[in-house]
Write a protein that holds these residues in place. Structure first.
Motif, PDB file in Angstrom:
ATOM      1  N   LEU A   5      22.832 -24.373 -33.433  1.00 51.57           N
ATOM      2  CA  LEU A   5      23.783 -25.274 -32.800  1.00 51.57           C
ATOM      3  C   LEU A   5      23.058 -26.268 -31.910  1.00 51.57           C
ATOM      4  O   LEU A   5      21.995 -25.973 -31.368  1.00 51.57           O
ATOM      5  N   ASP A   6      23.669 -27.444 -31.756  1.00 50.16           N
ATOM      6  CA  ASP A   6      23.150 -28.398 -30.788  1.00 50.16           C
ATOM      7  C   ASP A   6      23.227 -27.767 -29.409  1.00 50.16           C
ATOM      8  O   ASP A   6      24.096 -26.931 -29.148  1.00 50.16           O
ATOM      9  N   PRO A   8      24.394 -27.133 -25.723  1.00 53.55           N
ATOM     10  CA  PRO A   8      25.705 -27.442 -25.149  1.00 53.55           C
ATOM     11  C   PRO A   8      25.614 -28.431 -23.995  1.00 53.55           C
ATOM     12  O   PRO A   8      24.525 -28.703 -23.472  1.00 53.55           O
ATOM     13  N   TYR A  42      32.785 -32.199 -17.663  1.00 58.86           N
ATOM     14  CA  TYR A  42      32.756 -32.318 -19.123  1.00 58.86           C
ATOM     15  C   TYR A  42      33.740 -33.390 -19.594  1.00 58.86           C
ATOM     16  O   TYR A  42      33.388 -34.268 -20.396  1.00 58.86           O
ATOM     17  N   ARG A  82      27.697 -23.777 -19.286  1.00 59.94           N
ATOM     18  CA  ARG A  82      27.436 -24.351 -20.610  1.00 59.94           C
ATOM     19  C   ARG A  82      28.769 -24.400 -21.339  1.00 59.94           C
ATOM     20  O   ARG A  82      29.459 -23.385 -21.431  1.00 59.94           O
ATOM     21  N   ARG A  84      31.162 -25.611 -24.672  1.00 58.84           N
ATOM     22  CA  ARG A  84      31.328 -26.014 -26.070  1.00 58.84           C
ATOM     23  C   ARG A  84      32.816 -26.015 -26.397  1.00 58.84           C
ATOM     24  O   ARG A  84      33.575 -25.226 -25.837  1.00 58.84           O
ATOM     25  N   LEU A  95      38.236 -24.645 -24.638  1.00 54.60           N
ATOM     26  CA  LEU A  95      36.830 -24.825 -24.317  1.00 54.60           C
ATOM     27  C   LEU A  95      36.249 -23.463 -23.972  1.00 54.60           C
ATOM     28  O   LEU A  95      36.897 -22.648 -23.309  1.00 54.60           O
ATOM     29  N   GLY A 139      31.902 -33.336 -28.693  1.00 50.82           N
ATOM     30  CA  GLY A 139      31.383 -32.712 -27.485  1.00 50.82           C
ATOM     31  C   GLY A 139      30.388 -33.610 -26.772  1.00 50.82           C
ATOM     32  O   GLY A 139      30.394 -34.832 -26.948  1.00 50.82           O
ATOM     33  N   PRO A 141      26.684 -32.744 -26.570  1.00 48.35           N
ATOM     34  CA  PRO A 141      25.489 -31.910 -26.721  1.00 48.35           C
ATOM     35  C   PRO A 141      24.292 -32.474 -25.961  1.00 48.35           C
ATOM     36  O   PRO A 141      24.021 -33.669 -26.008  1.00 48.35           O
TER      37      PRO A 141
END
Length: 155
Positions: A5-6, A8, A42, A82, A84, A95, A139, A141
């Motif tokens: 995964l990228d 977060p 975020y 973190r 995602r 989330l 998102g 990332p």
């Protein structure tokens, strides 16, 4: 082979004295505040100024928050949230957050928060607009925002 995964979205903050209880650890109810603060950063990263959402007669309201504690956090610890995206439905999205102690990476807690998209003028839920859905799916990332004042040395 596992899918990588990228990285977060990450938000760092320092535990303040007043957030701790008689046992000298972060009081459990403060994690709701921590989730809120991290998600605000975020959302600001994804959408820009929160007012942009409100100017479209859109807002988000919490419908569920679940926190699972793994280890204690203490005064002056730097925590890294973190974030995602989880499930993105028609009118709601979830989330997923993990709180790690910065420095040693110890998992302190994880949380899932679900929001419903509303139209404030009607106080009614509405479908998530495609542009917002796309931002949530993409998102943020690799973005790091810090309010902790720590010495950041990214490699």
């Amino acid at each position: 082979m596992t899918e990588q995964l990228d990285p977060p979205f990450r938000f760092r903050f320092r535990v303040r004295y007043g957030e701790c209880d008689a046992q000298g650890v972060v009081f459990n109810a403060r994690y709701g505040d921590f989730v809120d603060i991290a998600v605000n950063e975020y959302i600001r990263t994804l959408f820009g100024d929160y007012q942009r959402l409100l100017d479209q007669d859109l807002d988000i309201q919490v419908v569920s928050l679940t926190v699972n504690w793994k280890a204690p956090a203490k005064f002056d610890d730097v925590l890294e949230a973190r974030i995602r995206a989880g499930r993105i439905g028609n009118t709601s999205f979830t989330l997923h957050l993990e709180f790690h102690r910065y420095g040693d990476g110890l998992l302190i807690a994880d949380a899932d928060i679900t929001y419903v998209m509303i139209q404030p003028s009607q106080m009614a839920k509405v479908s998530i607009p495609e542009k917002i859905r796309g931002l949530l799916e993409a998102g943020a990332p690799g973005v790091l925002i810090s309010h902790a004042g720590e010495q950041v040395q990214e490699g």
